[in-house]
Design a protein around this motif. Sequence first.
Motif, PDB file in Angstrom:
ATOM      1  N   THR A 215       5.853 -52.623  99.999  1.00 54.87           N
ATOM      2  CA  THR A 215       6.685 -53.352  99.991  1.00 54.87           C
ATOM      3  C   THR A 215       7.937 -52.991 101.011  1.00 54.87           C
ATOM      4  O   THR A 215       8.793 -53.638 101.161  1.00 54.87           O
ATOM      5  CB  THR A 215       7.745 -53.186  98.800  1.00 54.87           C
ATOM      6  OG1 THR A 215       8.151 -51.922  98.482  1.00 54.87           O
ATOM      7  CG2 THR A 215       6.862 -53.671  97.530  1.00 54.87           C
ATOM      8  N   VAL A 231       7.786 -51.574  91.486  1.00 52.81           N
ATOM      9  CA  VAL A 231       8.284 -52.064  92.876  1.00 52.81           C
ATOM     10  C   VAL A 231       9.723 -52.231  92.735  1.00 52.81           C
ATOM     11  O   VAL A 231      10.198 -52.750  92.036  1.00 52.81           O
ATOM     12  CB  VAL A 231       7.526 -53.161  93.271  1.00 52.81           C
ATOM     13  CG1 VAL A 231       8.069 -53.839  94.431  1.00 52.81           C
ATOM     14  CG2 VAL A 231       6.082 -53.120  93.473  1.00 52.81           C
ATOM     15  N   GLY A 237      10.956 -55.309 102.393  1.00 56.30           N
ATOM     16  CA  GLY A 237       9.922 -55.288 103.311  1.00 56.30           C
ATOM     17  C   GLY A 237      10.452 -55.213 104.810  1.00 56.30           C
ATOM     18  O   GLY A 237      11.563 -54.924 104.913  1.00 56.30           O
ATOM     19  N   VAL A 241       5.766 -52.562 106.210  1.00 56.70           N
ATOM     20  CA  VAL A 241       4.958 -52.848 105.141  1.00 56.70           C
ATOM     21  C   VAL A 241       3.435 -52.535 105.492  1.00 56.70           C
ATOM     22  O   VAL A 241       2.702 -53.200 106.412  1.00 56.70           O
ATOM     23  CB  VAL A 241       5.528 -54.322 104.692  1.00 56.70           C
ATOM     24  CG1 VAL A 241       4.255 -54.543 103.550  1.00 56.70           C
ATOM     25  CG2 VAL A 241       6.622 -54.431 104.312  1.00 56.70           C
ATOM     26  N   ARG A 320       7.471 -59.198  92.895  1.00 52.80           N
ATOM     27  CA  ARG A 320       8.194 -58.234  94.108  1.00 52.80           C
ATOM     28  C   ARG A 320       7.481 -58.048  95.453  1.00 52.80           C
ATOM     29  O   ARG A 320       7.792 -58.054  96.532  1.00 52.80           O
ATOM     30  CB  ARG A 320       8.893 -57.289  93.323  1.00 52.80           C
ATOM     31  CG  ARG A 320       9.841 -57.670  92.509  1.00 52.80           C
ATOM     32  CD  ARG A 320      10.579 -56.183  91.963  1.00 52.80           C
ATOM     33  NE  ARG A 320      11.654 -56.676  91.136  1.00 52.80           N
ATOM     34  CZ  ARG A 320      12.116 -55.986  90.152  1.00 52.80           C
ATOM     35  NH1 ARG A 320      11.517 -54.762  89.877  1.00 52.80           N
ATOM     36  NH2 ARG A 320      13.075 -56.362  89.197  1.00 52.80           N
ATOM     37  N   TRP A 321       6.128 -57.786  95.208  1.00 56.82           N
ATOM     38  CA  TRP A 321       5.111 -57.407  96.196  1.00 56.82           C
ATOM     39  C   TRP A 321       5.028 -58.667  97.225  1.00 56.82           C
ATOM     40  O   TRP A 321       5.262 -58.667  98.310  1.00 56.82           O
ATOM     41  CB  TRP A 321       3.814 -56.816  95.576  1.00 56.82           C
ATOM     42  CG  TRP A 321       2.986 -56.397  96.549  1.00 56.82           C
ATOM     43  CD1 TRP A 321       3.100 -56.194  98.014  1.00 56.82           C
ATOM     44  CD2 TRP A 321       1.674 -55.824  96.418  1.00 56.82           C
ATOM     45  NE1 TRP A 321       1.962 -55.728  98.748  1.00 56.82           N
ATOM     46  CE2 TRP A 321       1.187 -55.402  97.580  1.00 56.82           C
ATOM     47  CE3 TRP A 321       1.054 -55.599  95.144  1.00 56.82           C
ATOM     48  CZ2 TRP A 321      -0.487 -54.879  97.519  1.00 56.82           C
ATOM     49  CZ3 TRP A 321      -0.319 -55.082  95.115  1.00 56.82           C
ATOM     50  CH2 TRP A 321      -0.742 -54.600  96.439  1.00 56.82           C
ATOM     51  N   ALA A 324       8.061 -59.356  98.987  1.00 58.58           N
ATOM     52  CA  ALA A 324       7.951 -58.419 100.042  1.00 58.58           C
ATOM     53  C   ALA A 324       7.562 -58.997 101.368  1.00 58.58           C
ATOM     54  O   ALA A 324       7.773 -58.782 102.502  1.00 58.58           O
ATOM     55  CB  ALA A 324       8.011 -57.109  99.896  1.00 58.58           C
TER      56      ALA A 324
END
Length: 432
Positions: A215, A231, A237, A241, A320-321, A324
Amino acid sequence: MADTTGTAGATGTSDPAAAPSPARPVMVWIHGGSLIHGSNAVPVYDGTAFARDGVVLVSVNYRLGVEGFGVFPDAPANLGLRDQIAALVWVRENIAAFGGDPERVTVFGESAGAISIAALLASPLARGLFRRAVVQSGAPMALPLERARRTTEAVAKRLGVPATAEAFAAVDRERLLTAQTEVTAKGSPLTGSGHSFQIVVDGDVLPRDPAAALTGGGQDGAADRTSPGQVPKDAVGGPGVESAGVDLLMGTTTEEYRLWFVPSGLVERLSPLMLRLALWKTRVPSRTARVYRANRPQARPGEVLGALATDKLLRVPLNRWADARLRAGAAGRTYLYEFGWPSPVLGLGACHALELGFVFDTLDTPETEALTGPDAPRELAEAMHAAWVAFATDGAPGWRAWDAERPVMAFGPGRPATVSAPREEERSSWDA
């Protein structure tokens, strides 16, 4: 070395006199099982349907438990993960002889297999070994060495031997397995309590915590956290990344928790007081808990806790990943799905691992039917399996890539359909 088994049937030939045919997409399956259990030979994972649809499928075995993920002063860490990397190197060097395209390799896995894939995405030793990845019901997660060593030391204490690889190698295998089972029996991913075997940040296979590396968040992934691998909500990010060029398909089932909460009776026996204590212990924000309760006025306390656990451990980290990667302008495309068809068996609902028979299109196997019942919708299996094949073939499973509207392909209940930002009030409450 991993036991690497091609299960693609007659998808290719190594006969140099045979007429050439276009190289086919390759899928490498990494099974789950808490890094303790499992095998590539489980009938649910039969690769016939993938071979039928033009994919060369490779299923991988890797060392498990203390042999694969024990932490010793006299042996390398992450041996199970190193097995997976060795298998991917083998695929890279040999899959063309089976009709596969070494430039179109997709790794896919579920649960601990998905956690493994997240680690592979963050590992410099796996870079360039695959082009696409499918992460099913697992999120980036790893422990610092010292914290992970506690499980190995607990097994050593029970065995009455030093916590070294040399000492463990001399122990009877059945006795070792018994001690391993006893030590890990009460481990809880929700609270981080108890003992379990985990992938570790070892400075070699994994220089950083995958949750941070994937991330762009944080500088040091070795912090000792209550919820390993979560995360960070403020992950921003950026150019650093990892694996930004890899196409990524990831998702969860809607009711992951029911695979554990229903058979254990926790759904039934959890009281309102026990729920409040669990929320305090697991550091669930009070605002978040209120949102989930309000959205489930008829739910039992165990169901509220289960919904929170599913999102805390899986849905929120994967969102969230994806965010990012979007902010970083990752070259690889990102797709999210959710499997929501509810099994009628024992009230398991859309539980953890239920999607596997649909992905592999193996609804007819007794092992799949034990989880789905006899009347699972075949059209849903056809749609989900076809999406995985399409993703491995050209990187597009059949719905819109992740963007600001948060599109998620819902595989059931009912016909597959793209939903924008499902249960957004709940998801966003974790960011408050």
